[in-house]
Each structure stands twice: as C-alpha cells, then as structure tokens.
Design a protein around this motif. Structure first.
Motif, PDB file in Angstrom:
ATOM      1  N   PRO A  63       1.068  -1.171  -0.148  1.00  0.00           N
ATOM      2  CA  PRO A  63       0.252   0.557  -0.221  1.00  0.00           C
ATOM      3  C   PRO A  63       0.968   1.178   0.099  1.00  0.00           C
ATOM      4  O   PRO A  63       1.784   1.000   0.222  1.00  0.00           O
ATOM      5  N   GLY A  64       0.335   2.238  -0.590  1.00  0.00           N
ATOM      6  CA  GLY A  64       1.089   3.613  -0.989  1.00  0.00           C
ATOM      7  C   GLY A  64       0.413   4.226   0.707  1.00  0.00           C
ATOM      8  O   GLY A  64       0.060   4.112   1.518  1.00  0.00           O
ATOM      9  N   PRO A  65       1.434   5.393   0.765  1.00  0.00           N
ATOM     10  CA  PRO A  65       1.188   6.410   2.578  1.00  0.00           C
ATOM     11  C   PRO A  65      -0.335   7.346   2.448  1.00  0.00           C
ATOM     12  O   PRO A  65      -0.002   7.149   3.989  1.00  0.00           O
ATOM     13  N   ASN A  66      -0.791   7.110   1.293  1.00  0.00           N
ATOM     14  CA  ASN A  66      -1.367   8.151   1.385  1.00  0.00           C
ATOM     15  C   ASN A  66      -3.172   7.409   1.331  1.00  0.00           C
ATOM     16  O   ASN A  66      -3.652   6.222   2.138  1.00  0.00           O
ATOM     17  N   LEU A  67      -3.551   7.573   0.286  1.00  0.00           N
ATOM     18  CA  LEU A  67      -5.152   6.687   0.147  1.00  0.00           C
ATOM     19  C   LEU A  67      -4.570   5.790  -0.439  1.00  0.00           C
ATOM     20  O   LEU A  67      -3.977   5.936  -1.553  1.00  0.00           O
ATOM     21  N   ASN A  68      -5.391   4.714  -0.305  1.00  0.00           N
ATOM     22  CA  ASN A  68      -5.109   3.610  -0.485  1.00  0.00           C
ATOM     23  C   ASN A  68      -6.593   3.316  -0.983  1.00  0.00           C
ATOM     24  O   ASN A  68      -7.653   2.498  -0.203  1.00  0.00           O
ATOM     25  N   MET A  69      -7.102   2.989  -2.170  1.00  0.00           N
ATOM     26  CA  MET A  69      -8.154   2.776  -2.791  1.00  0.00           C
ATOM     27  C   MET A  69      -8.447   1.256  -3.452  1.00  0.00           C
ATOM     28  O   MET A  69      -7.127   0.730  -4.551  1.00  0.00           O
ATOM     29  N   ILE A  70      -9.165  -0.186  -2.913  1.00  0.00           N
ATOM     30  CA  ILE A  70      -8.901  -1.344  -2.832  1.00  0.00           C
ATOM     31  C   ILE A  70     -10.393  -1.310  -4.038  1.00  0.00           C
ATOM     32  O   ILE A  70     -11.389  -1.440  -2.579  1.00  0.00           O
ATOM     33  N   VAL A  71     -10.129  -1.653  -4.784  1.00  0.00           N
ATOM     34  CA  VAL A  71     -11.742  -1.470  -5.483  1.00  0.00           C
ATOM     35  C   VAL A  71     -11.453  -3.712  -6.338  1.00  0.00           C
ATOM     36  O   VAL A  71     -10.217  -3.890  -6.777  1.00  0.00           O
ATOM     37  N   GLY A  72     -12.329  -4.034  -6.272  1.00  0.00           N
ATOM     38  CA  GLY A  72     -13.036  -4.987  -7.099  1.00  0.00           C
ATOM     39  C   GLY A  72     -14.234  -5.395  -7.022  1.00  0.00           C
ATOM     40  O   GLY A  72     -14.584  -5.280  -6.203  1.00  0.00           O
ATOM     41  N   ALA A  73     -14.538  -6.339  -8.128  1.00  0.00           N
ATOM     42  CA  ALA A  73     -16.038  -6.741  -7.723  1.00  0.00           C
ATOM     43  C   ALA A  73     -16.217  -7.650  -6.086  1.00  0.00           C
ATOM     44  O   ALA A  73     -15.399  -8.231  -5.972  1.00  0.00           O
ATOM     45  N   ASN A  74     -17.343  -8.020  -6.180  1.00  0.00           N
ATOM     46  CA  ASN A  74     -17.813  -8.750  -4.876  1.00  0.00           C
ATOM     47  C   ASN A  74     -16.889  -9.933  -4.552  1.00  0.00           C
ATOM     48  O   ASN A  74     -17.439 -11.210  -5.900  1.00  0.00           O
ATOM     49  N   GLY A  75     -16.520 -10.927  -3.752  1.00  0.00           N
ATOM     50  CA  GLY A  75     -16.260 -12.147  -4.256  1.00  0.00           C
ATOM     51  C   GLY A  75     -15.181 -12.290  -4.163  1.00  0.00           C
ATOM     52  O   GLY A  75     -14.732 -13.095  -4.430  1.00  0.00           O
ATOM     53  N   THR A  76     -14.486 -11.226  -4.786  1.00  0.00           N
ATOM     54  CA  THR A  76     -12.162 -10.914  -5.286  1.00  0.00           C
ATOM     55  C   THR A  76     -11.566 -11.488  -3.975  1.00  0.00           C
ATOM     56  O   THR A  76     -10.600 -12.093  -4.159  1.00  0.00           O
ATOM     57  N   GLY A  77     -11.830 -11.104  -2.775  1.00  0.00           N
ATOM     58  CA  GLY A  77     -10.747 -11.364  -2.171  1.00  0.00           C
ATOM     59  C   GLY A  77     -10.347  -9.640  -1.285  1.00  0.00           C
ATOM     60  O   GLY A  77      -9.770  -9.559  -0.265  1.00  0.00           O
ATOM     61  N   LYS A  78     -11.586  -8.805  -1.078  1.00  0.00           N
ATOM     62  CA  LYS A  78     -11.299  -7.181  -1.177  1.00  0.00           C
ATOM     63  C   LYS A  78     -11.085  -7.037   0.606  1.00  0.00           C
ATOM     64  O   LYS A  78     -10.099  -6.516   1.257  1.00  0.00           O
ATOM     65  N   SER A  79     -12.719  -7.395   1.465  1.00  0.00           N
ATOM     66  CA  SER A  79     -12.589  -7.997   2.950  1.00  0.00           C
ATOM     67  C   SER A  79     -11.543  -8.407   3.168  1.00  0.00           C
ATOM     68  O   SER A  79     -10.749  -8.230   4.384  1.00  0.00           O
TER      69      SER A  79
END
Length: 1088
Positions: A63-79
C-alpha cells in the motif's frame, strides 16, 4: 499517475495456475527493503503478505503512504485484506463480525495459513508474522523473525498507536452499521484514543477515577457531618436530662435525710404507745374479775329452766308428727272423694254425647230422604233428551287428527334437536381448535414483546388506530408469517433478518410515512417499517424448476415452506429472493462440491447449514461461505393457515345452520301451541257432551246409592231410654263408694283436732318457762356483754403489747442501721438529742429544716418522693453518656475539619486535571467540528459536532454528539440508528472519519465498503472529500475498500489504487509485468 523517480512496485500472484488471486498496484512505491520514506507516519503499513488466507493462496500487497483505494468485484477478496490487517495486528475476530474462530480464516482445504505485515518505524521496520492453525485454532507469532507471544505483539502495536478495535480507526464492512449505534460516551472515548494526544484518554480515565474518589470523600464527609449534627442534637437534648438528674439527686438526698430521722421518731412513738397499752391491760383485768362475782346466781337459775324445757320440747315434736300423719290421711280421703265426683261427671258427659249423636243420626236420615226426592224429580226432567253419540264421535275424530299432527311435529322437533346437538358439538370443537391456534399466535406476540418492547407498543397502537390508513397494513412479519412445518422455521428465520421480522409492512407509502410520524417521531419508539413493491412479486417464478434440482437433494424452494399475506410475500420475494432459494437435505450436503457448480445458485440450505456462493465477475471463480443454522426462536410456533381458514369457515357455517334450526324449532313450537289450544277446546266439548249423555245414568246410580244409605241408617237407630237407665245405675254405685270415703275422712279430722289441742297446752307451758328464762337472760345480758367485751379487750391488749415490743425492737435495730450505729451500741435516753446528733453531720453540708413529727416527716417524704418520681428514666449513665459524647463531638469536629481540608485539596487536584484534559479536548472537538461542518457545507447540507454533557462534574457522562441535516426544511437531528436512513448514516460516518483524518495520530485508517448505501450524488461528494483529505502530506495512511466506483471521479497523484482480481487464468506472480501490459495495450490501440 506514477511519480517520476519512484521505484517499481513488485506484485505477486497465486502460484496455483488453476485458481489464483492477484492485487495490482496502479501507483509505484518503494520496495520492501524497509528503508525510511519521507511523509510516512510511524506504524503505517509497508507490506501485507498472505498465504492460504481466506480466498488467497499467496499474495503480497504494497500500500501507498496516503489514500489506498482497494477496488474489486464482490467475492474477489477485498475484505480478506481488511481481515488480514486486523488479525495480523493481534485484533480479535469479534472486531470483524465474521467467524468467531480464527481457524475459519484459513483457506478451505488447507491446514494452516499465515499473515505477515511490515510496519514502518524510524529506527527499523517492524515485521509481524502470524501463522494460524485450523485444527486447534492456535496461532504462532513472530516479530522481526523472533518467536514471541500475542501479548508482546499487542504491546508493540499499542506503542505504535494502532487500535484495530477502535471504530474510528478500523471500520470493517460488518461493523459499518454499528458506528451510528455507538453512544455519545463511546464515541468520545474512541475519538480520544484515535486522534487525541496519548495522555488525553489517560487524563479522562484519571478524572473519572478522581470523580469517583471525590464522591466517596463527599459521602464520607456528609456522613460524618450528619453524624456530628445528630451527636450535637442528642447532647443538646441530654443536657436537659443532666440538669434534671442533678435536681432529682437533690430531692433524693432530702429523702435520705428524712428516712434516717423517721425510724428514730417511730421508735419513740411506739415505746410510748407500749407503756400505755400495759396500763390499760391491767385495768381491764380488774374490771373483768368484779363482773364475774356479780352474775353467778342468775346463771344457776337459767340452767334449771333449761332442764325443765327439754321434756316439753320432746312432747311437742311427737304431737307435731302425729298431727302431720292425720292431716296426710285426711288429704288422701279428700283426693279419693274428688276422683269419685269426677267419675260421676264423666258418666253424665258420656250420656250427653250419646244423646247428641242420636240427634245427628236422625237429621242425616231426614236429609237423605229429601235428597232422594230431589234426584227423582231431576231424573224425570232428563228422560226426553236426544242421542249425543254422533257429536262425540266427531269430536274424537278431530282429536285423533290433532294427535297425529302433534306426533309428526314432535318427530321433526326431535330430528332437529339431534341435528342441533350435532352441529353445536361440531361448532364447539372447531372453536376450541381455533382458540388454540389464536393462543399460539399470542405466544408469538409475547415473544415479540420480550425481545423488542417498542415494536409491541407500536403494534398495540396500530390495532387501536387501523382505521387511519387507506391501504393494507400488516403487523410485524414474525406474526403474519406462518411456517407450514415447525422443522422448517430455522430456514426462514435464518434467511430473513430480525429487523425485517419485526417490521410493519404497508401497501401504500403514504400510510407508512403517517405511521412512522406517529410512532417514531411523536412516541419516540424504535420501529421498522417496509413498503411493499408496487408490482407484486409473490407469484414470481424461480429461475429453475425444482424438479431439475431434486437429484441434488433439493425438495422445495424457501417460499413454499411458509404462508404470508400477498404484500409481505411480494417484499420477501423481491428483497430476499425466497422464491429462488432452494432447500435441500443431507444428500445436498454430501454432494456439496457438485451443488456449488450449478448455475444460478447464490444461496441455498442443507439440513443444518446455510451456504452463500459468490462468483467472480471476471474469472467466474466461485467462493463459498457456510454457517450453521440455529434453532428457531420466533417462527417455530406454527399454525396451519389453510386449516385455520377452514375452521373459521366451518364455525361460520355451523353458526348459520344453528340459527336456521332455531328458526325451524320456533315455527314448530308455534304450530304445536296452536294444536294444543285446538285439542283443549275439543276435550272441553267432549267432556260437556259426555256429561250430558251420562247424566241420566248418573242420577239413577245416585238415587240407588242414597236409598241403600238410608236403609243402613234406619237399621242403626239407638234406644236412649235404655242407655239412660244404665247411666243412673252407674251413678248410684259411685255415690255408695263416696259415703264410705266421707266416714273415714271425718274420723281422721276428729283425731287431728284432739292432737292439736294437746299440742297447744304443751306450747303454753313452754312459753311460760321461756319467758322466765328470757327475763333472767335479759338481766344477765348486759353483764355478759360487758364481760365478753372486757375479755376481748384483755386479749387484744396482750396481743398489741407483744406486737409493740417486737415493733420497738425492729424499729430500734432499723434506726441504728440507718443511722450507721453499731448493733451493740445503746440508744441514749433523750431520743430527740440523739436524733439531732445523728443528723448533725448531714446538716453541715445541706441546711434543711426537717420536721419533728412522724406525720410531718411522712408528708414531706411523700412530697419529695413525688417530685423525685417526676424525673423518670434518669440515671447516672445519662451524665456519663453526656460527658462521653462531649469528648466525641470534639474529636469529630477535628476529624471533620481534616476531611474538609483533604476534600478541598482533592478538588484543587481535580480542577488541575480537568484543565489538562478538558481544554485540549474542547480544542480537539472544535477542530473536528470545523472540519465536519466544512465537509457538510460542501455537500450543501449541515452538520456539527459538539462536546455534550448534562453535568460538567460528571466526567463519565461526557460524550461527542453528532448532529446532521440533509434537507433544508428539517432541523439538525442527532445521528442515531433510527432517525436517519442507511445512506445518510454512511455519509455522516464517512465525513466524521474524514474530519479525524488530519488530526489523527494513528498511523492508518481502514474503511470497508461504507459507500454501499449512498446515492450517486452523495457518493461522488464523499469521494471528493476523501481524496482531498486523505492525500494531504500531513495525513496518515488510509485504506478505502469499495466494490465499485462512479465514472469520471477526480483522482490525485498521491493515491494508490489496488485492483483485486481472481480467476483461473491469472498469471503467476513471477510473470506479472505492468510495463509489458502497457506496451501490449498501446500496440493494439495503434493497430486499431
């Protein structure tokens, strides 16, 4: 968007080619060498490495030092990345709101998994590794390659100000809704821990402890002050008792002096009385001796007369006995004579009765002859009447017809009664079954009342005001849903959340708004309500026919397991797809690997488990989660709706039939009454005709009977003359017996007269002697009385002498004892001088003039005793208690002064601690409020944050209050789980977290899918605020997880976009090359 000069970020993918996950970084960042980087906060995350964790086989995230946008479809493993951050930094599973056992986070089919997180530190990065074992739910911890325990990891994380349990810092997907449920006090504590100085929360806890100690000191001081006041009041009251005690003591001293002088005076008085008694006794003896010589001759004469009277008394007694015997015999003869008189009267009475009977007999004979003549005359008149037989036959025919008609009516009535009894029994049985079903529904209502009282209160209001609504309004779902088989209740209850089970369902939206205004706004009740879809979904067909799923163990869809009103079923079909959720058996569980490969299956149930399937939008890879079904709590109470409807219809049918039968019975009763009246009329006419037809025969029979009676009476005539002669003979016989009795009576009367005369002579002689004796006794009586009186006086004086001697001895002994003289010490002759000598020592102290007579002393004693008795309940202990309490009051005054000084010093200490805590806190809240208000103004809404407390001294009651307004026509309302919508709560939560961002002393913040409930406008506004705030150099690291992003959003160069992919065609991590991908894309674009 990558900055020039930054190193390429390495990305890794799953090494398993069949199924893999990958995270792609759109911004480059420093490598994983742990070197220092400008702008990073200590404790921020440099690297996350996952192995066999949830959906991942292996991956690394930078991850970067500031804002990290974790994007992905449902069920891909974001959570899954969010879960890894929490568990890898020693967080509890309860924070995530998912599985409660850490072993559940290991990838399915693997025995263990691991999480490794590298945290930035100025003096050398910290690498935390957690290896999770699925079998025993145990974890192995390592820090910087060295094995350690969880406690050491928690301490290291705490030193870096990382708080994964603080919702202001770490907000997972399942906990988004709980942020709005936090109380003001909880929000303040979370904010203090998150953005306040390290010592702020400690100061707050210290203040709360100080305040508790202050309350204890105040209570102790109050108790001691109350005790002191009561002690002073009691001593003030006892002071009066002490004065009264001393006054009583003075009276008792006087009584003591009087009691010492009294026995000496009593002795002297008694001694003088003794001398007088002795002289009086000698004088009485002399008088008694002279009186005895004077009365001797008269006593001898009286003795002679007594000897003469004795034989006369004996003769008088004998004569009296003889007279009594003669009188008794006279009485017996008199009684016999009276009985003979009565016997003659009885004979005469019997004769008179026979005469009267004979007279009555003659009268009856005469009357009978007259009756016979009257009957013969009547018989002559009846002889020419016509024949009445045809009329009687006609009447009989009519009577038989009436009887046949009545019998027919009775038969119909009997049939109707039996039918009524049968219908009534059937109706009662149906009503009983219906009541049992209603009682079951009442049990469900009681469960609702126990779990959520506000909903039950709203339910009662709805039942009383149902007429206010235009459309259909349904009670909470758990009351109107009826599971057909209680075994299936667990499926329905697991599928429908409780907040919907307790929700009211409305056909019209305006009815719902009216309802919520009444119960939520006016009555302040926490209730849920739902508006049914305008187009009905209740008959929606499933995506696949159930027959095509039976080979997998599925036997029905969830919708078929329960009944519900059309609007309720329509909502459940639209919202929870109950028409498309199949329910299976143990066979389904055994074939689970085949089942999850079936298309169009998202949720399904086996016997004891619920399965949820998620398919990747890109690779179509399927991820599954399952949970154990719990026993139903609310819907297991089932009622067969069809049976209930049939029972209600059956009860109505039975009631209608009973009314028809009652009407028929009433008509038959009226008809029977008319037949009874006709029959009575016919019977009366028949009786009249029969009487007319049989009157001649009756008259002849009566004449014959009367003639027979007359002959019998004439034959029983009595001869009165013979009876009279016999009566005279009986009277003559009784009179002869009376003559003999009278002769004997006269003989006894003469004997009694003779004896009476002899008794009179003896009495006269006795009277003469008695008179002489009386005269002598009268002469001697005065002397005898005087003799007796003198004798008694001598005895009495002797007794008094003895008594006075003993009394003198006792009084002398008592006087010596009271005056404290020795027992062998003699009393001086002059008693007055002695008494004065004894009392001299007392009058030296108390000058009192004591009386010199017993009466005066007794009067004074009574007076002093009466005065002393007025002082009841007093003793020397009163004085001791008064003195003891005086000393105690002095000690209490001193102790109270010391406690007051201690409390004042403690309050000064609290005041200093309060200033150290409250002033920075107010500044902090003011800064949060400024940011929060600015964010809301930028969205054309209003919001404010303030420090709220009802009492400034109650430090445990302080809290942060968030108030928001999303519409111009409304007022600011406090943020609660009930007043604002889900999207409004999400916006408020996000903006509050953004307000904390620049103030935050925590190294990173995580927010998971908070934008799900927002509308596009608010989502775009919130996204812009997040980008502006989180991308500043002074802010900490920020993780924002979302399954989707709107188009044409504004991005910043400081952002890091992490795209999460999964599927079977993912490249191995060693082959992932961003530059190659970009070049390939540019060549394709050029060819196009």
């Amino acid at each position: 968007m990558a900055e020039a000069g930054k190193k390429r970020r390495i990305s890794h993918a799953n090494s398993n080619p069949a199924r893999s996950n990958s995270v792609t970084n759109r911004q480059t960042a420093p490598g994983a060498d742990g070197t220092a980087e400008e702008g990073r906060m200590e404790g921020s995350i440099l690297r996350i490495t996952l192995k066999n964790f949830l959906t991942y086989d292996y991956t690394e995230v930078y991850p970067g030092p500031n804002l990290n946008m974790i994007v992905g479809a449902n069920g891909t493993g974001k959570s899954s990345i969010v879960c890894a951050i929490c568990l890898g930094l020693a967080g509890k599973t309860a924070v995530l709101g998912r599985g409660d056992k850490v072993g559940l986070y290991v990838k399915r089919g693997c025995r263990k998994g691991s999480i490794e997180i590298e945290l930035y530190k100025h003096d050398g990065n910290l690498v935390v590794n957690r290896e999770i074992h699925m079998e025993n739910n145990q974890s192995l911890w390592m820090m910087n390659g060295k094995q350690c325990n969880q406690k050491a990891v928690e301490e290291a994380v705490k030193n870096l100000h990382i708080q994964v349990s603080n919702l202001c810092q770490f907000l997972p997907q399942e906990k988004v809704g709980e942020f709005a449920k936090m109380s003001k006090i909880e929000l303040l504590e979370a904010t203090e821990k998150s953005v306040g100085p390290p010592e702020m929360y400690e100061y707050h806890c210290e203040l709360k402890n100080f305040r508790n100690r202050e309350r204890e000191l105040e209570n102790i001081l109050k108790e001691k002050a109350n005790f002191l006041d009561k002690a002073k009041q009691r001593n003030e009251r006892n002071k009066h008792d002490v004065n009264r005690y001393y006054e009583m003591k003075r009276h008792l001293d006087v009584i003591e002096l009087l009691e010492k002088k009294k026995p000496l005076l009593e002795y002297e008085t008694t001694r003088k009385e003794l001398e007088g008694v002795k002289k009086e006794r000698e004088e009485a003896k002399k008088q008694l001796l002279a009186l005895k010589h004077t009365q001797a001759p008269m006593m001898r004469k009286i003795q002679q007369i007594d000897e003469q009277l004795k034989p006369i008394e004996t003769q008088l007694k004998a004569k009296t006995v003889q007279i009594k015997e003669a009188s008794l015999k006279c009485k017996q003869k008199q009684d016999q004579l009276d009985r003979k008189h009565k016997e003659i009267d009885d004979i005469k009475q019997t004769f008179r009765l026979r005469q009267m009977e004979e007279e009555d007999h003659q009268k009856r004979i005469t009357n009978t002859r007259l009756i016979i003549e009257d009957l013969k005359a009547e018989l002559a008149e009846v002889g020419d009447q016509p024949d009445l037989t045809p009329k009687i036959n006609g009447v009989n025919t009519e009577l038989r017809r009436i009887q046949v008609e009545r019998a027919r009516n009775e038969g119909v009535k009997s049939d109707l009664s039996r039918e009524k009894d049968t219908v009534w029994v059937e109706s009662r049985g149906s009503e009983k079954k219906l009541n049992d079903m209603n009682n079951i529904m009442k049990a469900k209502e009681e469960k609702l009342q126990g779990r959520h009282r506000d909903t039950h209160t709203a339910l009662q209001w709805l039942r009383q005001n149902r007429e206010l609504f235009a459309g259909n309004v349904y009670e909470p779902m758990m009351l109107v849903i009826n599971v057909k088989d209680h075994r299936f209740a667990k499926y329905v209850e697991s599928h429908i959340p409780f907040h919907d089970l307790r929700a009211f369902v409305f056909q019209r939206k305006d009815d719902m708004e009216k309802f919520m205004t009444e119960v939520r706004d006016k009555k302040n009740l926490r209730v849920n309500s739902i508006s049914a879809p305008e187009d009905s979904w209740s008959k929606q067909q499933p995506s696949r026919n159930i027959e095509s799923l039976r080979h997998l163990g599925f036997f029905t869809y969830l919708r078929e397991l329960f009944d519900a009103p059309d609007e309720v079923m329509s909502y459940l079909c639209q919202q929870y797809k109950v028409h498309d959720v199949p329910v299976g058996t143990e066979q389904t569980k055994a074939m689970i690997s085949t089942v999850i490969e079936q298309p169009n299956l998202r949720v399904f149930y086996t016997t004891d488990e619920r399965y949820m399937l998620k398919r990747s939008f890109y690779s179509k890879h399927i991820s599954t989660s399952n949970s154990t079904l719990h026993t139903s709590q609310y819907l297991s109470i089932t009622v067969d709706a069809e049976e209930k409807r049939q029972l209600e219809q059956q009860v109505q049918t039975c009631r209608s039939k009973l009314r028809e039968i009652d009407e028929q019975l009433k008509a038959l009763q009226n008809e029977t009454g008319a037949l009874d009246r006709s029959e009575n009329e016919m019977l009366a006419e028949k009786k009249k005709l029969s009487e007319q037809k049989g009157k001649k025969r009756q008259l002849e029979q009566k004449i014959s009977a009367k003639q027979d009676s007359l002959r019998q009476m004439e034959q029983s005539v009595v001869n009165l003359q013979d009876i009279e002669e016999e009566t005279q003979k009986k009277i003559a016989s009784v009179n002869s017996q009376k003559v003999a009795i009278v002769t004997a009576f006269m003989t006894q009367m003469k004997l009694r007269a003779k004896l009476t005369i002899e008794k009179v002579y003896l009495a006269l002689e006795m009277v003469g002697l008695t008179a002489e004796k009386a005269k002598l006794e009268s002469d001697c009586r005065e002397g005898a009385h005087e003799h007796k009186s003198l004798d008694q006086k001598c005895v009495r004086l002797e007794e008094r002498k003895i008594q006075l001697i003993e009394q003198c001895k006792e009084l002398l002994r008592r006087a010596k004892t009271i005056c404290r003289m020795q027992a062998d010490e003699s009393l001086p002759e002059d008693l007055r001088n002695v008494v004065d000598a004894v009392w001299t020592q007392f009058f030296l102290l108390i000058i009192v003039e004591l009386p010199d007579t017993l009466d005066e002393i007794e009067a004074m004693l009574n007076e002093e005793r009466s005065r002393a008795e007025c002082f009841t309940g007093l003793s020397e202990s009163v004085v001791d208690e008064y003195n003891r309490r005086e000393q105690e009051i002095k000690h209490l005054d001193k102790d109270l002064e010391e406690q007051t000084n201690t409390l004042n010093a403690y309050r000064q200490k609290i005041s200093g601690a309060k200033e150290r805590w409250l002033n920075p806190l107010k500044q902090l809240v003011e800064q949060i409020n400024d940011k929060f208000s600015d964010f809301f103004r930028s969205m054309q809404c209003a919001g404010e944050v303030d420090l709220h407390t009802e009492n400034e001294e109650e430090y445990d009651k302080y809290g942060i209050r968030i108030r928001v307004k999303f519409h111009s026509h409304t007022q600011l309302h406090e943020l609660t789980p009930y007043h604002q919508s889900g999207g409004e709560r999400s916006v408020s939560t996000m903006l509050y977290l953004m307000a904390l961002q620049e103030l935050n002393r925590c190294p990173f913040r995580v927010v998971d899918e908070i934008n799900q409930g927002m509308d596009p406008i608010n989502e775009r506004r919130v996204f812009d605020i997040v980008v502006r705030t989180a991308c500043k150099e002074t802010t900490s690291q920020y993780f924002f997880i979302t399954p989707k992003l709107l188009q044409n959003l504004q991005y910043a160069d400081e952002m890091t976009v992490l795209c999460v992919h999964n599927g079977t065609n993912m490249l191995p991590p060693t082959q992932w090359d961003e530059r190659t991908f970009i070049k390939r894309r540019l060549r394709r674009k050029a060819r196009a």
